[in-house]
Scaffold this motif. Structure first.
Motif, short mmCIF file in Angstrom:
data_model
loop_
_atom_site.label_atom_id
_atom_site.label_comp_id
_atom_site.label_asym_id
_atom_site.label_seq_id
_atom_site.Cartn_x
_atom_site.Cartn_y
_atom_site.Cartn_z
N ILE A 1 12.30 6.00 -0.80
CA ILE A 1 11.36 5.21 0.01
C ILE A 1 10.86 4.01 -0.78
O ILE A 1 10.80 2.89 -0.25
CB ILE A 1 10.19 6.08 0.49
N ILE A 2 10.49 4.22 -2.04
CA ILE A 2 10.01 3.12 -2.87
C ILE A 2 11.07 2.04 -2.99
O ILE A 2 10.77 0.85 -2.88
CB ILE A 2 9.57 3.63 -4.26
N ASP A 3 12.32 2.44 -3.21
CA ASP A 3 13.41 1.47 -3.32
C ASP A 3 13.57 0.68 -2.02
O ASP A 3 13.64 -0.56 -2.05
CB ASP A 3 14.72 2.19 -3.66
N SER A 4 13.58 1.36 -0.89
CA SER A 4 13.73 0.68 0.40
C SER A 4 12.56 -0.25 0.68
O SER A 4 12.76 -1.40 1.12
CB SER A 4 13.86 1.70 1.54
N LEU A 5 11.34 0.23 0.43
CA LEU A 5 10.16 -0.61 0.67
C LEU A 5 10.12 -1.81 -0.27
O LEU A 5 9.72 -2.91 0.13
CB LEU A 5 8.89 0.22 0.54
N SER A 6 10.54 -1.61 -1.52
CA SER A 6 10.57 -2.73 -2.47
C SER A 6 11.57 -3.79 -2.04
O SER A 6 11.29 -4.99 -2.13
CB SER A 6 10.91 -2.22 -3.87
N GLN A 7 12.72 -3.35 -1.55
CA GLN A 7 13.71 -4.31 -1.04
C GLN A 7 13.17 -5.05 0.18
O GLN A 7 13.33 -6.26 0.31
CB GLN A 7 15.00 -3.59 -0.68
N TYR A 8 12.50 -4.32 1.05
CA TYR A 8 11.91 -4.94 2.24
C TYR A 8 10.83 -5.95 1.84
O TYR A 8 10.78 -7.07 2.34
CB TYR A 8 11.32 -3.87 3.16
N TYR A 9 9.96 -5.56 0.90
CA TYR A 9 8.90 -6.43 0.43
C TYR A 9 9.46 -7.72 -0.15
O TYR A 9 8.92 -8.80 0.08
CB TYR A 9 8.04 -5.71 -0.60
N ALA A 10 10.57 -7.62 -0.87
CA ALA A 10 11.19 -8.81 -1.47
C ALA A 10 11.71 -9.76 -0.39
O ALA A 10 11.77 -10.97 -0.62
CB ALA A 10 12.33 -8.39 -2.39
N ARG A 11 12.06 -9.22 0.77
CA ARG A 11 12.56 -10.07 1.87
C ARG A 11 11.44 -10.79 2.60
O ARG A 11 11.67 -11.77 3.30
CB ARG A 11 13.30 -9.22 2.89
N LEU A 12 10.20 -10.29 2.50
CA LEU A 12 9.08 -10.88 3.24
C LEU A 12 8.66 -12.22 2.70
O LEU A 12 8.79 -12.60 1.65
CB LEU A 12 7.88 -9.92 3.26
N ALA B 1 0.83 -1.21 0.00
CA ALA B 1 0.00 0.00 0.00
C ALA B 1 0.86 1.26 0.00
O ALA B 1 0.58 2.22 -0.72
CB ALA B 1 -0.93 0.00 1.20
N LEU B 2 1.93 1.25 0.78
CA LEU B 2 2.82 2.40 0.83
C LEU B 2 3.54 2.61 -0.51
O LEU B 2 3.66 3.73 -0.99
CB LEU B 2 3.84 2.26 1.95
N VAL B 3 4.02 1.52 -1.10
CA VAL B 3 4.70 1.62 -2.39
C VAL B 3 3.74 2.20 -3.43
O VAL B 3 4.11 3.11 -4.19
CB VAL B 3 5.26 0.26 -2.85
N GLN B 4 2.51 1.68 -3.46
CA GLN B 4 1.54 2.18 -4.43
C GLN B 4 1.28 3.67 -4.23
O GLN B 4 1.20 4.43 -5.19
CB GLN B 4 0.23 1.42 -4.32
N ARG B 5 1.15 4.10 -2.99
CA ARG B 5 0.86 5.51 -2.71
C ARG B 5 2.03 6.41 -3.10
O ARG B 5 1.83 7.46 -3.71
CB ARG B 5 0.53 5.69 -1.23
#
Length: 74
Positions: free
Chosen positions: A63-74, A34-38
């Motif tokens: 922020i998008i880069d950091s969140l995308s990296q985090y999402y990939a780890r989940l 949701a955060l990445v989309q926003r």
């Protein structure tokens, strides 16, 4: 309100928000997506009335880069 007061208040508000999210069992994947989309929407909206500054665009990209990296780890 001073800048420091704003920072402290924002952290308190985020803590309260995440308490609600945790209570209802919202997944980290959902929140991250949701955060990445926003933030992506904010970047796309730069052609509208409220143009983003270079600093805001860089901030969103970071922020998008950091969140995308985090999402990939989940």
């Amino acid at each position: 309100m001073s800048h420091l007061s704003e920072i402290i208040e924002n952290h308190k508000n985020l803590d309260d928000l995440f308490a609600i999210i945790k209570h209802y069992g919202v997944s980290a994947e959902f929140v991250t997506d949701a955060l990445v989309q926003r933030f992506e929407q904010i970047q796309k909206d730069e052609d509208g009335e409220d143009k983003n500054t270079e600093e805001e665009s860089a901030y969103c990209a970071e922020i998008i880069d950091s969140l995308s990296q985090y999402y990939a780890r989940l």
